[in-house]
Design an enzyme around this catalytic site. Sequence first.
Site, mmCIF file in Angstrom:
data_model
loop_
_atom_site.group_PDB
_atom_site.id
_atom_site.type_symbol
_atom_site.label_atom_id
_atom_site.label_comp_id
_atom_site.label_asym_id
_atom_site.label_seq_id
_atom_site.Cartn_x
_atom_site.Cartn_y
_atom_site.Cartn_z
ATOM 1 N N ARG A 106 0.629 -1.096 0.041
ATOM 2 C CA ARG A 106 0.153 0.006 0.030
ATOM 3 C C ARG A 106 0.805 1.252 0.006
ATOM 4 N NH1 ARG A 106 -5.023 2.107 3.507
ATOM 5 N NH2 ARG A 106 -5.868 0.842 2.081
ATOM 6 N N HIS A 133 -7.301 0.829 -6.354
ATOM 7 C CA HIS A 133 -7.497 0.080 -4.968
ATOM 8 C C HIS A 133 -8.430 -1.250 -5.423
ATOM 9 C CE1 HIS A 133 -7.797 -0.757 -1.022
ATOM 10 N NE2 HIS A 133 -8.392 0.170 -0.577
ATOM 11 N N GLN A 136 -10.274 -3.351 -2.728
ATOM 12 C CA GLN A 136 -11.562 -2.688 -2.211
ATOM 13 C C GLN A 136 -12.880 -3.275 -3.173
ATOM 14 O OE1 GLN A 136 -12.147 -0.585 0.690
ATOM 15 N NE2 GLN A 136 -14.053 -1.024 -0.162
ATOM 16 N N ASP A 229 -16.780 8.358 -1.771
ATOM 17 C CA ASP A 229 -15.367 8.291 -0.967
ATOM 18 C C ASP A 229 -15.243 9.667 -0.396
ATOM 19 O OD1 ASP A 229 -12.876 7.409 -0.262
ATOM 20 O OD2 ASP A 229 -11.946 7.400 -1.996
ATOM 21 N N CYS A 270 -16.094 3.041 0.947
ATOM 22 C CA CYS A 270 -14.836 2.371 1.190
ATOM 23 C C CYS A 270 -14.403 2.403 2.591
ATOM 24 C CB CYS A 270 -13.751 2.468 0.304
ATOM 25 S SG CYS A 270 -13.402 4.230 0.128
ATOM 26 N N ARG A 309 -14.046 -7.120 2.986
ATOM 27 C CA ARG A 309 -12.607 -6.686 2.702
ATOM 28 C C ARG A 309 -11.646 -8.228 3.040
ATOM 29 N NH1 ARG A 309 -10.324 -2.254 2.372
ATOM 30 N NH2 ARG A 309 -8.684 -3.566 0.949
HETATM 31 N N1 NVA Z 1 -9.368 7.457 -1.899
HETATM 32 C C1 NVA Z 1 -9.075 7.126 -0.638
HETATM 33 C C2 NVA Z 1 -9.460 5.564 -0.277
HETATM 34 C C3 NVA Z 1 -9.279 5.192 0.891
HETATM 35 C C4 NVA Z 1 -9.574 3.756 1.082
HETATM 36 C C5 NVA Z 1 -7.673 6.984 -0.330
HETATM 37 O O1 NVA Z 1 -6.845 6.752 -1.347
HETATM 38 O O2 NVA Z 1 -7.394 7.846 0.844
HETATM 39 N N1 CP Z 2 -11.165 1.020 2.711
HETATM 40 C C1 CP Z 2 -9.863 1.032 3.033
HETATM 41 O O1 CP Z 2 -8.885 0.742 2.313
HETATM 42 O O2 CP Z 2 -9.717 1.233 4.548
HETATM 43 P P1 CP Z 2 -8.245 1.411 5.229
HETATM 44 O O3 CP Z 2 -7.548 2.662 4.569
HETATM 45 O O4 CP Z 2 -8.497 1.593 6.575
HETATM 46 O O5 CP Z 2 -7.527 -0.012 4.751
#
Ligand code: NVA
Ligand code: CP
Length: 323
Positions: A106, A133, A136, A229, A270, A309
């Site tokens: 990540r 992602h 997700q 989101d 998400c 998830r």
């Molecule tokens: N678009 C958000 C998704 C978090 C799961 C981010 O990248 O912060």
């Molecule tokens: N939705 C998601 O990816 O959550 P986290 O950022 O908590 O992993």
Amino acid sequence: MNLRGRHFLSLDDYSTDEISYLLDLSAELKRMKRAGIKPRTLEGKSIALIFEKPSTRTRCAFVVACVDEGAHPEYLGKGDIQLGKKETVADTARVLGRMFDGIQFRGFKHQTVVDLAKYSGVPVWNGLTDKYHPTQVLADFLTVQEQFGHLKGITFAYVGDGRNNMANTLLIGAAKMGMDFRIIAPKSLFPETEIVESGRRFAKETGAKITLTEDVKEGARGCDVLYTDVWASMGEEAEMATRIRLLKPYQINMDMIKATGKENPMFLHCLPAFHNNDTEYSKEIGAMEVSDEVFESKYSRVFDQAENRMHTIKAVMVATLGR
Ligand code: NVA
Ligand code: CP
């Protein structure tokens, strides 16, 4: 279906049948877990979990899925390793590949996960980059499939920041699964042409429909699913004030739910979500992308989605690395 040894970096690389297979396997693993059956198909494996950005769901899903299947997860957080700072991504990848059986990444640049996959020699799974992602979206689609029984023909709108990792991945995923997919966003936040063009290419094969619109009422009409989101993703905190001004009319609230014209539309997010003023970031402004009323309503399936998830991430690891 044999996905052994494959990476999971983006949905572009997976066919409609392969995505369906991963969703069916997730549902099966979910049923087994509920029945107390743990097949331990990853017994003896070690999994590296690299995190440049924070996470609750993704990290916990990988850890619990590893433990359920008998694997050892090793968390490598920001500051723990030299990735890209004192050591090249290619070198770190080759070292980790000698010790671990699979790697989750990540972080920021999508190229990093691509390079880890290129050099490590073991399956690499994308746990979120600035571009995509994909784990997700598997959980999102499993949640939709559980309520509606299918994905093809589902009318699905993503509302808000239409050019972030969630919008991009949902667009590609919806195209692959033959859905009627809409992005409802101001023009300045429409997805990049490259993403829209790939989506439209896949849509030609599956009968999916891809629409981009600024018009909330028109976009929401007939929708089975409304999805949103955060307005500023991780790493974009400086944009927050501008995004709030731009996206205020795009909040998912009861008016938007009514605008679907459906009796029981589904609300998805998400997470994490700003739906009230109980977090440090939302203290002043309160609810942003979704009203508290919708978040807490009977339409909201966000905690089923969060649980999914774990089942979907488990399916990805089992399919690509399991016995
Ligand atoms: N678009 C958000 C998704 C978090 C799961 C981010 O990248 O912060
Ligand atoms: N939705 C998601 O990816 O959550 P986290 O950022 O908590 O992993």
